[in-house]
Design a protein around this motif. Structure first.
Motif, PDB file in Angstrom:
ATOM      1  N   GLU A  51       3.501  -1.453   8.784  1.00 48.70           N
ATOM      2  CA  GLU A  51       4.402  -0.514   9.458  1.00 48.70           C
ATOM      3  C   GLU A  51       5.867  -0.842   9.193  1.00 48.70           C
ATOM      4  N   LYS A  52       6.189  -2.127   9.012  1.00 48.67           N
ATOM      5  CA  LYS A  52       7.553  -2.553   8.707  1.00 48.67           C
ATOM      6  C   LYS A  52       7.905  -2.349   7.233  1.00 48.67           C
ATOM      7  N   GLY A  53       6.913  -2.002   6.414  1.00 43.93           N
ATOM      8  CA  GLY A  53       7.152  -1.805   4.997  1.00 43.93           C
ATOM      9  C   GLY A  53       7.003  -3.072   4.160  1.00 43.93           C
ATOM     10  N   ALA A  54       6.625  -4.185   4.786  1.00 45.91           N
ATOM     11  CA  ALA A  54       6.456  -5.444   4.058  1.00 45.91           C
ATOM     12  C   ALA A  54       5.121  -5.493   3.324  1.00 45.91           C
ATOM     13  N   ALA A  55       4.147  -4.742   3.794  1.00 46.76           N
ATOM     14  CA  ALA A  55       2.821  -4.703   3.165  1.00 46.76           C
ATOM     15  C   ALA A  55       2.522  -3.272   2.742  1.00 46.76           C
TER      16      ALA A  55
END
Length: 153
Positions: A51-55
């Protein structure tokens, strides 16, 4: 970044367990099973990273009998993108030891090529806390244990 999350099927923590009459094991007849709570936390953390865009992808994996598909469905409902089930039903054995699970997970890691593997800190059924460390050793990867927060730079 692809994140692989291992999940384990255990007796639901709200269930009062019964011992078999011959004292050889726990009686699993008509017992409610669930995802290990610490594995659920790992799935939730992987979904937060996505959700944070890290994965970019969260893949849940379990090793166990056909009934373990239920725990994979739970992981998918929590937000995992895909699920992998290593079915051990044909072996006739209900329990798979930690080293065997670590070796199977190693093969899956080599096939899936995740950047990060998340696992619950321990399983509530045996409290052994071995599989993660064994997996890291087999892969030659560094590891962090008992993390309370995951932050990606």
């Amino acid at each position: 970044m692809k994140v692989l999350v291992a999940v384990k099927r255990v007796i639901d923590y709200n269930v009062k367990i019964r011992v078999k009459a011959d004292h050889s094991d726990v009686d699993l007849t008509n017992v409610k099973m669930a995802m290990n709570p610490f594995c659920e936390i790992a799935v939730e953390e992987a979904v937060r990273l996505k959700e944070k865009g890290a994965a970019s992808e969260v893949v849940a994996v379990t090793v166990g009998p056909k009934a373990a598909q239920e725990q994979l469905r739970t992981a998918l409902a929590l937000g995992a993108d895909r699920a992998i089930h290593v079915d051990t039903s044909a072996e006739g054995e209900t329990r798979v030891e930690s080293l065997a699970v670590a070796k199977l997970l190693k093969a899956i890691v080599e096939r899936e090529s995740p950047t990060l593997v998340l696992m619950g800190k321990q399983a509530i059924d045996d409290d052994s806390n071995q599989t993660g460390q064994m997996l890291a050793a087999l892969l030659g990867w560094p590891q962090g244990t008992f993390a309370s927060k995951v932050a990606i730079d």
